[in-house]
Scaffold this motif. Structure first.
Motif, PDB file in Angstrom:
ATOM      1  N   PRO A   6      13.395 -12.854  -3.910  1.00 53.47           N
ATOM      2  CA  PRO A   6      12.917 -11.600  -4.515  1.00 53.47           C
ATOM      3  C   PRO A   6      12.337 -11.841  -5.901  1.00 53.47           C
ATOM      4  CG  PRO A   6      15.311 -11.709  -4.595  1.00 53.47           C
ATOM      5  CD  PRO A   6      14.862 -12.879  -3.769  1.00 53.47           C
ATOM      6  N   PRO A   7      11.427 -10.980  -6.341  1.00 47.34           N
ATOM      7  CA  PRO A   7      10.856 -11.122  -7.682  1.00 47.34           C
ATOM      8  C   PRO A   7      11.936 -11.078  -8.759  1.00 47.34           C
ATOM      9  CG  PRO A   7       9.634  -9.509  -6.382  1.00 47.34           C
ATOM     10  CD  PRO A   7      10.863  -9.839  -5.606  1.00 47.34           C
ATOM     11  N   ALA A   8      11.670 -11.770  -9.856  1.00 44.64           N
ATOM     12  CA  ALA A   8      12.579 -11.690 -11.000  1.00 44.64           C
ATOM     13  C   ALA A   8      12.676 -10.244 -11.461  1.00 44.64           C
ATOM     14  CB  ALA A   8      12.078 -12.590 -12.126  1.00 44.64           C
TER      15      ALA A   8
ATOM     16  N   ASN B 160       5.642  -5.058  -6.111  1.00 45.72           N
ATOM     17  CA  ASN B 160       6.363  -6.159  -5.477  1.00 45.72           C
ATOM     18  C   ASN B 160       7.751  -5.744  -4.983  1.00 45.72           C
ATOM     19  OD1 ASN B 160       7.711  -5.997  -7.920  1.00 45.72           O
ATOM     20  ND2 ASN B 160       6.793  -7.872  -8.757  1.00 45.72           N
ATOM     21  N   ALA B 161       7.996  -4.437  -4.945  1.00 47.09           N
ATOM     22  CA  ALA B 161       9.255  -3.927  -4.378  1.00 47.09           C
ATOM     23  C   ALA B 161       9.032  -2.487  -3.930  1.00 47.09           C
ATOM     24  CB  ALA B 161      10.399  -3.995  -5.384  1.00 47.09           C
ATOM     25  N   ILE B 162       9.651  -2.150  -2.819  1.00 45.81           N
ATOM     26  CA  ILE B 162       9.683  -0.772  -2.340  1.00 45.81           C
ATOM     27  C   ILE B 162      11.109  -0.271  -2.454  1.00 45.81           C
ATOM     28  CG2 ILE B 162       9.452   0.720  -0.316  1.00 45.81           C
ATOM     29  CD1 ILE B 162       7.259  -1.090   0.691  1.00 45.81           C
TER      30      ILE B 162
ATOM     31  N   GLY C 276       5.690 -10.815   0.007  1.00 47.04           N
ATOM     32  CA  GLY C 276       6.272 -10.958  -1.316  1.00 47.04           C
ATOM     33  C   GLY C 276       6.834  -9.678  -1.883  1.00 47.04           C
ATOM     34  N   ILE C 277       7.102  -8.699  -1.017  1.00 50.71           N
ATOM     35  CA  ILE C 277       7.597  -7.389  -1.453  1.00 50.71           C
ATOM     36  C   ILE C 277       9.078  -7.269  -1.118  1.00 50.71           C
ATOM     37  CG2 ILE C 277       7.399  -4.894  -1.139  1.00 50.71           C
ATOM     38  CD1 ILE C 277       4.443  -5.346  -0.402  1.00 50.71           C
TER      39      ILE C 277
END
Length: 929
Positions: free
Chosen positions: A372-374, A410-412, A457-458
């Motif tokens: 996951p993204p930082a 980058n996130a839902i 990448g989400i």
């Protein structure tokens, strides 16, 4: 022969907290009638609260349907109209003298059919959305009726050897037959209007009393339960609460129910025709306050529905169900959303039922290595499935991912998707915390959505609601003052709920999070979502409510509470126990000292450390509307440094599901001066671009509410606060609205691309009463990339001069205007800005092209290589082509810099390597030797 069955169970409809269901008193005259008789249905107006439904001029309507002679084949009344717009033909007349509503009709005419055996009806507002209705009511058609006078209850509990009188009357002379568990045990052919029989019982029995007059037979069903002897036995090893499948034997399942102070529990199900049978009596482990049963001989991949029958009277689904069927909602879920939805066992039981299905083929995850993204890089898109796409499904969201990926998020963050009361809802009325709500689709559809998000990448975050549970929650029904109904309040012996809520913002039934039973429940359900669905984090709704410090004072409630902090730390540990990188996001809004302690908890351990929501709706909206006096538009609290924090742990937002939309207030209340008017649509939309420039560029995680990127301008109270809102995808085709999307996409790309937007060396000057605002960011390590950024903007309504205070002289680049340059010889030379104008200047040009064949930023090593290659930046896709242009290897995910990519399967030779990062795609040659 005409045969009509009088249903064993009355249908109970929840008085939903977020809905507005009202039970009313009504009469039918005459009380027995044929389908060609004129009947009048009268509602007692004193039992109806018209104002809660928004009824004016006494506009009450009947919504009705009918059944055939076998009480099957339901057909709606042809004059119902639509649910949101009832037909005037079905409006009830109002008598103000008696405060009564009434409607008169002849069933065969009203329903436009004959051979009617039963009618159903409810009363509603003209627009019934939001459950502005009564429960369903029913009436049998025919002058011949059967009434059982003893036993009067549907279920009677006795001791073995007790005599049970069974008596009944009919309106016309009849012959009677009594069946016990399907076998005739008594009959009477005296053509009498009364029946009497008194058996002595030693075992539980299901009775059917039939009364026949001519060609018509009526049946009244009931059951007598003989109190059983319960076997004491320890719960088998490694069994969890709820449904346990046997991985080595798909014909078995073990059920475990926590039920302190309960005496005995049966399983009633499709396995035993929903009848009480001591072969399905649960064993009891008194040392653990748990009942359990091992079911054997099950047919794999076959739907089995069941409930627990507690102490012979209370029917509940398993609190840990992963799928539940509901009697009043499932029929409105279409087959596109949920193919092959199992049927609710209508006529055999009521309330929610659990589903067991052994031998299911596990979902084949395509992405198993998602990182996951930082946290500091998060750009979250908060989304309500119901109002995001007309199909209101996980599949529909998946089909829209290109739109979201192009925006750059980058996130839902999905508003609650666990089982909630009703179908159309925000989801903050949870009834089963471990079940996926079927209104949005199947479990596989949800997994496919998550898989596809990860491939892009989400990350996927779900909103979880543990402050409360609705009246349908099994653990609430097991201990309440409503005899297991949905109303009342939790009883004092409830292991889960407070009888009276401890804080002023509570809705429904308040969980007691200091009780071990509640903690065990939270742990079991939270970890299930992470393990089963690979979700990347949770947003904890109303986390400030996890307190036992009882108060009605909001200030006291928000003050530092050590007990609440300890609970939330424990719950964070639950997430990290199964996923060390799991996001823990709290909707907290407590004292800064409390939030500081929470965000610092385990913060030095890898990706751990909690985050909290940061609501900046008011100040940003004042800025977009053009009002700046008395610090109205000072949004400097968005800076985590102003809170004394060392890490950016505030998930900041200008809008969430809970706030009025920025654009709505821009258009309704925007400021103006001469020819500049913020209530003008084009101007108001431009103000959203301005806000974005002063939002995404501030270091720290950010969140967008759905369609904010298109200037969504529908009042949050449209159709009621939680009611369905218009889905306006056409906005994407409007140039001024698409400009917001494009601008925000560029700002998001900058945020993710350049370290300067992660710096802790930044200042905000955003408190000026003239609306002039500046941001300065410095990346001390960014000399070879983008070291300085200066942002200037005019939130006022007149042209003004601003002092930019550039960090250095020299050439600066307009990062939002194709890197247009300006030559700065004096860092304090003023710049004139039109109202609403803004600039994002960088000390170096940005490189955010969608297709850039330069490899200056990307380094692939070693090259040549044999087994592995590494890429020095974060990439979401890596594809290798041979020299004929054929794809020979591909990786999709979210790969950190220097991630090893295995290429050992490829033969020696020359290849083309294509890499994608955010909005940038790069190609280079690769040699494999």
């Amino acid at each position: 022969m005409k045969k009509r069955v009088l249903f064993l169970f009355m249908v109970m409809i929840s008085l939903l907290g977020f809905s507005q269901v009202q039970d009313v008193t009504y009469t039918i005259s005459p009380n027995t009638f044929e389908e060609d008789d004129s009947i009048t249905i009268t509602v007692d107006g004193t039992t109806l609260n018209e104002a809660s439904w928004g009824i004016t001029d006494n506009a009450l309507y009947i919504w009705s349907w009918s059944y055939d002679l076998n009480d099957e084949n339901s057909m709606d009344c042809p004059t119902n109209g639509s649910w949101t717009n009832s037909n005037e033909a079905n409006k009830l007349s109002y008598n103000s003298t008696n405060d009564e509503y009434s409607i008169t009709f002849t069933p065969s005419t009203f329903y436009a059919r004959t051979d009617i055996g039963r009618i159903g009806f409810l009363f509603k507002a003209k627009d019934g959305s939001g459950d502005k209705k009564t429960p369903d009511y029913y009436a049998e058609v025919g002058s011949f009726q059967l009434t059982r006078t003893a036993p009067t209850d549907q279920t009677t509990i006795i001791t073995s050897g007790q005599v049970v009188p069974i008596t009944a009357t009919t309106t016309l002379a009849a012959d009677f037959v009594l069946k016990a568990n399907g076998n005739v045990v008594n009959s009477s052919s005296s053509s009498s209007t009364s029946y009497s029989y008194s058996p002595t019982l030693t075992e539980s029995t299901f009775y059917e009393l039939e009364a026949t007059n001519g060609s018509t037979t009526l049946t009244s069903s009931f059951q007598i339960i003989v109190t059983p002897t319960v076997t004491e036995a320890p719960v088998p090893a490694n069994m969890k609460d709820g449904i346990n499948y046997d991985t080595g034997d798909n014909t078995k399942a073990t059920l475990v129910l926590y039920a302190p102070a309960k005496n005995y529990i049966h399983i009633i199900s499709s396995l035993n025709n929903w009848l009480v049978n001591d072969n399905y009596l649960l064993k009891k482990d008194s040392t653990k306050d748990r009942f359990w049963i091992e079911l054997t001989g099950l047919t794999p991949q076959t739907d089995i529905t069941f409930q627990y029958l507690i102490d012979g009277t209370l029917r509940v689904a398993d609190p840990y169900s992963t799928t539940v069927l509901t009697e009043s909602n499932d029929q409105f879920i279409d087959s596109t959303t949920y193919p092959n939805l199992p049927a609710y066992p209508t006529g055999q039981t009521n309330h929610s039922v659990s589903l067991i299905r052994t031998g299911e083929i596990p979902y084949n995850w395509q992405i198993t290595n998602f990182t996951p993204p930082a946290k500091e890089d998060l750009v979250i898109y908060e989304l309500l499935v119901r109002d995001f796409d007309a199909l209101h499904s996980f599949d529909a969201v998946k089909a829209r991912l290109d739109y979201l990926q192009d925006l750059g998020i980058n996130a839902i963050e999905l508003m609650p998707v666990s089982e909630f009361d009703g179908n159309s809802s925000w989801g903050y009325n949870p009834s089963f915390h471990m079940a996926l709500d079927k209104y949005y689709g199947t479990t596989n559809a949800f997994k496919q959505l998550i898989d596809e998000c990860h491939s892009r990448g989400i990350a996927v975050i779900i909103d979880v609601v543990y402050n409360h549970g609705t009246g349908q929650h099994p653990f609430y029904r097991m201990w309440n003052t409503d005899n297991g109904g949905y109303g009342g309040q939790a009883s004092v012996d409830s292991p889960f709920f407070n009888a009276v809520a401890t804080h002023p913002f509570n809705v429904f039934n308040d969980f007691n999070h200091e009780n071990q039973a509640t903690k065990d429940y939270v742990k079991r359900t939270v970890q299930y979502w992470i393990e089963e669905y690979k979700i990347d984090g949770m947003r904890w709704d109303l986390s400030k409510g996890f307190t036992q410090v009882s108060t009605t004072d909001v200030g006291v409630w928000s003050s530092y509470q050590a007990g609440r902090i300890a609970i939330l730390k424990e719950y964070a540990d639950y997430q990290w126990e199964v996923d060390a990188d799991s996001y823990v996001i709290l909707e907290h809004f407590a004292d800064n000292s409390e939030e500081t302690e929470l965000i610092n908890y385990r913060v030095g351990e890898g990706s751990k450390g909690m985050m909290v929501w940061g609501n900046h709706n008011h100040t940003y909206n004042e800025a977009t509307m053009g009002y700046h006096e008395n610090g109205k538009s000072d949004f400097s609290w968005i800076s985590y440094k102003n809170r004394g924090w060392t890490v950016p742990a505030n998930v900041s937002f200008m809008e969430s599901h809970d706030e009025q939309r920025l654009m709505y207030k821009n258009l309704q209340f925007g400021n103006s001066n001469s020819g500049y008017d913020i209530t003008n649509l084009a101007t108001a939309l431009d103000r959203e671009e301005l806000a974005g420039a002063f939002y995404f560029t501030i270091p720290g995680p950010k969140m967008i509410w759905q369609f904010g990127e298109l200037g969504y301008d529908i009042d949050i109270n449209f159709n009621g606060r939680t009611g369905e809102k218009p889905i306006l995808w056409n906005y994407f085709n409007e140039t001024d609205r698409k400009d917001i999307y494009d601008t925000w996409a560029t700002l998001i790309a900058l945020k993710k691309e350049y370290d300067v937007f992660r710096t802790n060396d930044f200042t905000l000057d955003v408190a000026n009463t003239n609306g002039l605002k500046t941001i300065h960011l410095t990346d001390p390590n960014g000399s070879s990339s983008l070291k300085y950024v200066t942002i200037i903007g005019n939130f006022g309504v007149t042209t003004q001069d601003i002092t930019p205070a550039f960090q250095q002289v020299g050439t600066w680049y307009d990062l939002l205007d194709n890197n247009t340059t300006i030559n700065v010889t004096n860092v304090n030379s003023v710049i004139s800005l039109q109202p609403g104008e803004y600039k994002v200047y960088g000390s170096s040009p940005s490189t955010l092209s969608t297709e850039d064949n330069s490899i200056s930023r990307f380094t692939v090593y070693p090259n040549p290589s044999r087994d592995y290659i590494h890429i020095n930046v974060n990439v979401t896709e890596m594809i290798i082509y041979n020299m004929l242009g054929k794809k020979v290897l591909a990786y999709k995910g979210n790969y950190r810099p220097d991630h090893p990519f295995h290429i050992g399967s490829l033969p020696k030779g020359m290849y083309i390597l294509k890499m994608k990062e955010a909005h940038k795609t790069t190609t280079t040659k690769l040699i494999i030797n």
